[in-house]
Design a protein around this motif. Structure first.
Motif, PDB file in Angstrom:
ATOM      1  N   PHE A 174      -7.543 -11.722  -1.675  1.00 43.10           N
ATOM      2  CA  PHE A 174      -6.597 -11.995  -1.394  1.00 43.10           C
ATOM      3  C   PHE A 174      -5.748 -10.940  -2.467  1.00 43.10           C
ATOM      4  N   LEU A 175      -5.735  -9.874  -3.566  1.00 45.19           N
ATOM      5  CA  LEU A 175      -5.101  -9.414  -3.280  1.00 45.19           C
ATOM      6  C   LEU A 175      -5.171  -8.309  -2.777  1.00 45.19           C
ATOM      7  N   SER A 176      -6.630  -7.805  -1.739  1.00 47.60           N
ATOM      8  CA  SER A 176      -6.586  -6.827  -1.443  1.00 47.60           C
ATOM      9  C   SER A 176      -5.623  -7.335   0.273  1.00 47.60           C
ATOM     10  N   GLU A 177      -5.911  -8.528   0.577  1.00 46.82           N
ATOM     11  CA  GLU A 177      -5.315  -8.769   1.967  1.00 46.82           C
ATOM     12  C   GLU A 177      -3.647  -9.130   1.489  1.00 46.82           C
ATOM     13  N   PHE A 178      -3.507  -8.993   0.665  1.00 47.72           N
ATOM     14  CA  PHE A 178      -1.691  -9.285   0.134  1.00 47.72           C
ATOM     15  C   PHE A 178      -1.416  -7.261   0.458  1.00 47.72           C
ATOM     16  N   VAL A 179      -1.625  -6.657  -0.495  1.00 43.58           N
ATOM     17  CA  VAL A 179      -1.893  -4.935  -0.553  1.00 43.58           C
ATOM     18  C   VAL A 179      -1.283  -4.058   0.858  1.00 43.58           C
ATOM     19  N   ASP A 180      -2.381  -5.275   2.024  1.00 42.61           N
ATOM     20  CA  ASP A 180      -1.952  -4.847   3.262  1.00 42.61           C
ATOM     21  C   ASP A 180      -1.228  -5.187   3.783  1.00 42.61           C
ATOM     22  N   ASP A 181      -0.855  -6.362   3.953  1.00 39.98           N
ATOM     23  CA  ASP A 181      -0.132  -6.818   4.527  1.00 39.98           C
ATOM     24  C   ASP A 181       1.741  -5.903   4.120  1.00 39.98           C
ATOM     25  N   TRP A 182       1.643  -5.821   2.470  1.00 43.06           N
ATOM     26  CA  TRP A 182       2.866  -5.309   2.002  1.00 43.06           C
ATOM     27  C   TRP A 182       3.006  -4.063   2.734  1.00 43.06           C
ATOM     28  N   VAL A 225       6.916  -8.986   6.840  1.00 42.48           N
ATOM     29  CA  VAL A 225       6.875  -8.471   5.548  1.00 42.48           C
ATOM     30  C   VAL A 225       7.961  -7.763   4.652  1.00 42.48           C
ATOM     31  N   SER A 226       9.276  -7.152   5.921  1.00 40.68           N
ATOM     32  CA  SER A 226      10.162  -6.511   5.709  1.00 40.68           C
ATOM     33  C   SER A 226      11.202  -7.970   5.294  1.00 40.68           C
ATOM     34  N   ILE A 227      10.674  -9.094   5.658  1.00 40.90           N
ATOM     35  CA  ILE A 227      11.610 -10.272   5.248  1.00 40.90           C
ATOM     36  C   ILE A 227      11.603 -10.489   3.580  1.00 40.90           C
TER      37      ILE A 227
END
Length: 101
Positions: free
Chosen positions: A20-28, A35-37
């Motif tokens: 989950f954290l790796s996907e979140f960092v990739d999206d971030w 992501v901007s919103i």
């Protein structure tokens, strides 16, 4: 004696969190509109919480004193026992009212 499924359960939870954290960092790191919103809303939330914290630090005692009942008695200014009924409750010579079906 420790059972093997406890270790497997903890490993599965750790793997889920890491994925989950790796996907979140990739999206971030992506330059996507959602992501901007999300970044704008997250920064607004953090800013609001910090502003509330500092406002409560400055004005908290004033607000608390406004709503704190002062005086003696059960609940601040409330007397411990009820006094005699006031004039508008009953008049001298009136019979007590009863409920009739």
């Amino acid at each position: 004696m420790e059972e093997p499924w406890d270790f497997e359960f903890l490993t599965r939870i750790a793997d889920t969190c890491l994925s989950f954290l790796s996907e979140f960092v990739d999206d971030w790191l992506a330059n996507d509109m959602r992501v901007s919103i999300f970044k704008i809303l997250l920064s607004w939330l953090i800013f609001s919480l910090i502003a509330i914290h500092f406002a409560w630090k400055i004005y908290g005692n004033t607000v608390n004193d406004m709503y704190y009942r002062q005086g003696t008695g059960q609940n601040g200014g409330t007397p411990d026992t009820a006094g005699p009924p006031s004039g508008w409750d009953s008049k001298a010579g009136d019979a007590p009212k009863t409920h009739r079906d």
